[in-house]
Write a protein that holds these residues in place. Structure first.
Motif: not given
Length: 326
Positions: A72, A75, A67, A70
């Motif tokens: 997606p 993450d 996370s 940054s």
């Protein structure tokens, strides 16, 4: 996803989620040859899942997903790997054994740090006897930086000349993230041993020179030079670099000795400057583009330690204009 289609690379990513590791340390944990591990690492780095950074002759790896990055997709992959370890008993057993092996890595680092401290302990102890206790200085510094901190955090912190990593350790719980920089690979190994039990994404260790910081402009909310500036042959250049990477409205904290006449510190400890006057620091800060605040003094020893604070002016061009005018 193709880069993760190998059991060894899955293990490497879970290991890097726990801590930053050298390629040789990864090979030791995995029980594989270093060339083989290097090939796996190259695939992960090419896919953007891990990243390398060099410290002297060593190359360290860190995860580039999670996370805090940054990203997606990264993450999601980080959460997927954590879930896989929870749900797949075989994978979980392998990961548990790998983490058990990490204890040996931590032990080796701590042994190396202890040996370095033992070698230099006498000279450091002699210097400490000349000024206020470290705890007193640390308490004052924490109070100075956190008293006006937004929501209790000092944001992104750059610790220039981290040395043993003590400042990074002290401020990690009070910062969004800490980047700890030092020119010496030996000192970075000491710092890594001290910081290795912090969360893996709390602190980044970076080798670099304070006269050529390897960061983009306006990156950090807080910049700290703790007992560093007296080593600078050109303090103005060091502060100009610090200002370059400080965000407008961000702060700098300089902890150093007030001006003194202990000439022997030049030869014994390689001090280029025998402390600083308030006027000198105020001038240096203004030239770099900071608005200085009143200093805090601790004079419980032969040498007075001071904390000088400054706030980065909102217009990044101010420093250059002032210097040109001079």
């Amino acid at each position: 996803m193709r880069a993760l289609a190998d059991p060894t690379r899955l293990r490497i990513m879970r290991l890097l989620s726990a801590m930053e590791l050298a390629v040789g340390e990864l090979a030791q944990v995995l029980g594989q040859s270093q060339p083989r591990v290097s090939r796996h690492v190259a695939i992960l780095c090419d896919a953007g899942l891990a990243e390398r950074h060099r410290e002297g002759s060593w190359v360290f790896l860190r995860a580039a997903i999670g996370s805090e990055h940054s990203n997606p997709v990264g993450d999601a992959l980080s959460r997927l790997l954590a879930t896989a370890e929870t749900e797949d008993q075989t994978f979980a057993s392998i990961c548990a054994e790998d983490r058990h092996q990490l204890a040996k890595i931590r032990g080796a680092r701590e042994h190396s740090a202890a040996a370095y401290f033992a070698k230099h302990a006498d000279e450091w102890d002699q210097l400490r006897q000349l000024h206020s206790a470290d705890q007193v200085v640390e308490d004052q510094l924490v109070a100075a930086l956190t008293s006006t901190a937004d929501q209790g955090t000092i944001g992104e912190l750059l610790d220039i000349g981290t040395g043993t990593g003590r400042m990074a350790e002290l401020f990690a719980p009070r910062a969004d993230h800490v980047t700890a920089l030092d020119k010496s690979p030996d000192m970075l190994r000491v710092a890594r041993a001290k910081l290795q039990n912090l969360p893996g994404n709390a602190v980044d260790l970076v080798q670099g020179d304070f006269l050529a910081l390897p960061f983009e402009a306006h990156r950090f909310d807080t910049v700290l030079l703790h007992q560093v500036l007296h080593f600078a042959q050109d303090p103005a250049a060091a502060l100009a670099e610090a200002a370059r990477v400080t965000r407008p409205g961000g702060r700098i904290a300089i902890v150093d000795f007030a001006a003194h006449n202990r000439e022997e510190l030049r030869d014994r400890y390689a001090h280029a400057r025998l402390g600083f006057t308030d006027k000198a620091i105020r001038s240096l800060m203004k030239e770099a583009g900071y608005e200085p605040a009143p200093p805090v003094a601790m004079d419980e020893g032969e040498l007075t330690v001071k904390i000088w604070l400054g706030t980065r002016l909102g217009n990044p061009a101010v420093a250059g204009q002032r210097k040109a005018a001079q």
